[in-house]
Design a protein around this motif. Structure first.
Motif, PDB file in Angstrom:
ATOM      1  N   TRP A 113      42.019  82.956  23.023  1.00 20.87           N
ATOM      2  CA  TRP A 113      40.734  82.276  23.153  1.00 20.87           C
ATOM      3  C   TRP A 113      39.586  83.283  23.156  1.00 20.87           C
ATOM      4  N   ALA A 114      38.424  82.825  22.716  1.00 20.12           N
ATOM      5  CA  ALA A 114      37.171  83.549  22.932  1.00 20.12           C
ATOM      6  C   ALA A 114      36.282  82.608  23.749  1.00 20.12           C
ATOM      7  N   VAL A 115      35.598  83.166  24.743  1.00 25.19           N
ATOM      8  CA  VAL A 115      34.833  82.344  25.687  1.00 25.19           C
ATOM      9  C   VAL A 115      33.453  82.964  25.905  1.00 25.19           C
ATOM     10  N   ASP A 150      29.014  94.544  24.843  1.00 32.70           N
ATOM     11  CA  ASP A 150      28.346  94.893  23.581  1.00 32.70           C
ATOM     12  C   ASP A 150      29.274  94.843  22.365  1.00 32.70           C
ATOM     13  N   THR A 151      30.541  94.521  22.558  1.00 27.85           N
ATOM     14  CA  THR A 151      31.402  94.226  21.403  1.00 27.85           C
ATOM     15  C   THR A 151      30.954  92.904  20.768  1.00 27.85           C
ATOM     16  N   CYS A 152      30.386  92.066  21.579  1.00 29.06           N
ATOM     17  CA  CYS A 152      30.088  90.696  21.161  1.00 29.06           C
ATOM     18  C   CYS A 152      28.598  90.460  20.898  1.00 29.06           C
ATOM     19  N   THR A 153      27.750  91.197  21.600  1.00 26.66           N
ATOM     20  CA  THR A 153      26.336  90.815  21.642  1.00 26.66           C
ATOM     21  C   THR A 153      25.589  91.033  20.323  1.00 26.66           C
ATOM     22  N   CYS A 155      26.319  90.873  17.139  1.00 27.34           N
ATOM     23  CA  CYS A 155      26.505  89.822  16.135  1.00 27.34           C
ATOM     24  C   CYS A 155      26.024  88.466  16.664  1.00 27.34           C
ATOM     25  N   HIS A 156      26.314  88.185  17.926  1.00 30.02           N
ATOM     26  CA  HIS A 156      25.943  86.869  18.469  1.00 30.02           C
ATOM     27  C   HIS A 156      24.443  86.731  18.690  1.00 30.02           C
ATOM     28  N   ASP A 157      23.718  87.842  18.792  1.00 33.78           N
ATOM     29  CA  ASP A 157      22.266  87.707  18.930  1.00 33.78           C
ATOM     30  C   ASP A 157      21.645  87.105  17.676  1.00 33.78           C
ATOM     31  N   ASP A 161      20.216  81.445  20.905  1.00 33.85           N
ATOM     32  CA  ASP A 161      20.620  81.924  22.229  1.00 33.85           C
ATOM     33  C   ASP A 161      22.108  82.253  22.197  1.00 33.85           C
ATOM     34  N   ALA A 162      22.495  83.021  21.185  1.00 34.99           N
ATOM     35  CA  ALA A 162      23.835  83.609  21.041  1.00 34.99           C
ATOM     36  C   ALA A 162      24.909  82.649  20.502  1.00 34.99           C
ATOM     37  N   ILE A 163      24.574  81.382  20.295  1.00 32.12           N
ATOM     38  CA  ILE A 163      25.585  80.455  19.764  1.00 32.12           C
ATOM     39  C   ILE A 163      25.596  80.519  18.234  1.00 32.12           C
TER      40      ILE A 163
HETATM   41  C1  HEC Z   1      30.559  90.316  13.620  1.00 34.42           C
HETATM   42  C2  HEC Z   1      30.198  89.066  14.237  1.00 34.42           C
HETATM   43  C3  HEC Z   1      30.833  88.603  15.543  1.00 34.42           C
HETATM   44  C4  HEC Z   1      31.241  89.364  16.628  1.00 34.42           C
HETATM   45  C5  HEC Z   1      31.220  90.882  16.813  1.00 34.42           C
HETATM   46  C6  HEC Z   1      31.746  88.426  17.609  1.00 34.42           C
HETATM   47  N1  HEC Z   1      31.630  87.135  17.155  1.00 34.42           N
HETATM   48 FE1  HEC Z   1      32.034  85.427  18.190  1.00 34.42          FE
HETATM   49  N2  HEC Z   1      31.507  84.308  16.566  1.00 34.42           N
HETATM   50  C7  HEC Z   1      31.061  84.798  15.352  1.00 34.42           C
HETATM   51  C8  HEC Z   1      30.867  83.688  14.433  1.00 34.42           C
HETATM   52  C9  HEC Z   1      30.406  83.789  12.987  1.00 34.42           C
HETATM   53  C10 HEC Z   1      31.173  82.520  15.149  1.00 34.42           C
HETATM   54  C11 HEC Z   1      31.144  81.078  14.635  1.00 34.42           C
HETATM   55  C12 HEC Z   1      32.550  80.488  14.535  1.00 34.42           C
HETATM   56  C13 HEC Z   1      33.442  81.289  13.609  1.00 34.42           C
HETATM   57  O1  HEC Z   1      33.220  81.256  12.398  1.00 34.42           O
HETATM   58  O2  HEC Z   1      34.374  81.925  14.126  1.00 34.42           O
HETATM   59  C14 HEC Z   1      31.555  82.946  16.492  1.00 34.42           C
HETATM   60  C15 HEC Z   1      31.875  82.054  17.510  1.00 34.42           C
HETATM   61  C16 HEC Z   1      32.191  82.426  18.802  1.00 34.42           C
HETATM   62  C17 HEC Z   1      32.396  81.498  19.907  1.00 34.42           C
HETATM   63  C18 HEC Z   1      32.168  79.984  19.863  1.00 34.42           C
HETATM   64  C19 HEC Z   1      30.704  79.685  20.325  1.00 34.42           C
HETATM   65  C20 HEC Z   1      29.674  80.192  19.333  1.00 34.42           C
HETATM   66  O3  HEC Z   1      28.891  81.117  19.645  1.00 34.42           O
HETATM   67  O4  HEC Z   1      29.622  79.684  18.203  1.00 34.42           O
HETATM   68  C21 HEC Z   1      32.748  82.253  20.989  1.00 34.42           C
HETATM   69  C22 HEC Z   1      33.064  81.719  22.383  1.00 34.42           C
HETATM   70  C23 HEC Z   1      32.754  83.634  20.582  1.00 34.42           C
HETATM   71  N3  HEC Z   1      32.396  83.718  19.254  1.00 34.42           N
HETATM   72  C24 HEC Z   1      33.057  84.699  21.411  1.00 34.42           C
HETATM   73  C25 HEC Z   1      32.981  86.038  21.026  1.00 34.42           C
HETATM   74  C26 HEC Z   1      33.364  87.157  21.889  1.00 34.42           C
HETATM   75  C27 HEC Z   1      33.898  87.004  23.288  1.00 34.42           C
HETATM   76  C28 HEC Z   1      33.133  88.300  21.165  1.00 34.42           C
HETATM   77  C29 HEC Z   1      33.367  89.734  21.587  1.00 34.42           C
HETATM   78  C30 HEC Z   1      34.687  90.063  22.083  1.00 34.42           C
HETATM   79  C31 HEC Z   1      32.617  87.901  19.858  1.00 34.42           C
HETATM   80  N4  HEC Z   1      32.544  86.531  19.819  1.00 34.42           N
HETATM   81  C32 HEC Z   1      32.251  88.786  18.845  1.00 34.42           C
HETATM   82  C33 HEC Z   1      30.836  86.113  15.047  1.00 34.42           C
HETATM   83  C34 HEC Z   1      31.081  87.196  15.880  1.00 34.42           C
END
Ligand code: HEC
Length: 170
Positions: A113-115, A150-153, A155-157, A161-163
């Motif tokens: 899961w990712a949360v 910062d592994t996640c931030t 790209c999510h920025d 609001d990070a979604i």
């Molecule tokens: C390089 C880009 C990138 C990185 C880095 C990344 N994500 Fe995401 N994430 C996405 C994308 C694009 C989506 C939209 C759904 C999909 O296509 O997987 C997403 C969706 C998600 C969602 C569903 C809610 C949402 O924001 O849409 C979660 C929860 C999530 N990511 C958690 C994480 C976590 C925790 C990390 C770090 C460990 C992370 N992500 C790192 C690109 C990224």
């Protein structure tokens, strides 16, 4: 005149595509029951909570689909009531307690899961607690976790609001 007014209303209700990935401000259907539980943000508690599928009464995407990000395999996102309500109004900052759980599916089925859980009022990925695990055992430890990880931030920025998942959920 009426047509112009209608066109204005339609435009005014659309989200700015630069801000996030929202297609439109589609409110949650009246009467929809969506669980508003906030996931625990202590790693061991969260892993047990996920392994018990405690998020299944959140609002779900209808099916798993290939990830557009680095999450691998296919993914299916669930959002709690606070986040669904906020996405439904195109809010640019989601409330504390908003949460998303994303199932990570591989060839052999669910693999983790990712949360994200909003823990601070300010908009932006630094205000969220992040967690990602590639193991479904209740005692497994995450690959990533922490406030503003910062592994996640970075790209999510790019999201609202990070979604990053498109709204309304597919
Ligand atoms: C390089 C880009 C990138 C990185 C880095 C990344 N994500 Fe995401 N994430 C996405 C994308 C694009 C989506 C939209 C759904 C999909 O296509 O997987 C997403 C969706 C998600 C969602 C569903 C809610 C949402 O924001 O849409 C979660 C929860 C999530 N990511 C958690 C994480 C976590 C925790 C990390 C770090 C460990 C992370 N992500 C790192 C690109 C990224």
């Amino acid at each position: 005149m009426r047509t112009i007014l209608l066109a204005f209303l339609v435009l005014a209700s659309a989200c700015d595509p630069e801000v996030g990935s929202l297609a439109e401000c589609a409110p949650v259907a009246a009467g929809a029951t969506i669980d508003d539980t906030v996931p625990p943000i202590v790693d061991a508690d969260l892993q047990g909570w996920l392994a018990s599928a405690s998020y299944v009464a959140y609002l779900p995407e209808s099916a798993a689909h290939p990830s557009a990000g680095p999450h691998g395999g296919s993914v299916r996102t669930f959002v709690n009531r606070a986040l669904a309500g906020s996405l439904g109004t195109c809010a640019t900052s989601h409330p504390v307690g908003a949460a998303a759980v994303k199932e990570l599916h591989g060839d052999a089925g669910l693999r983790g899961w990712a949360v994200m859980v909003k823990t601070r009022p300010a908009a932006g990925a630094a205000s969220w607690y992040w967690y990602e695990v590639f193991d479904t055992a209740p005692g497994a430890t995450p690959a990533f976790s922490g406030q503003g990880d910062d592994t996640c931030t970075g790209c999510h920025d790019g999201g609202l609001d990070a979604i990053r998942t498109a709204w309304p959920l597919g």
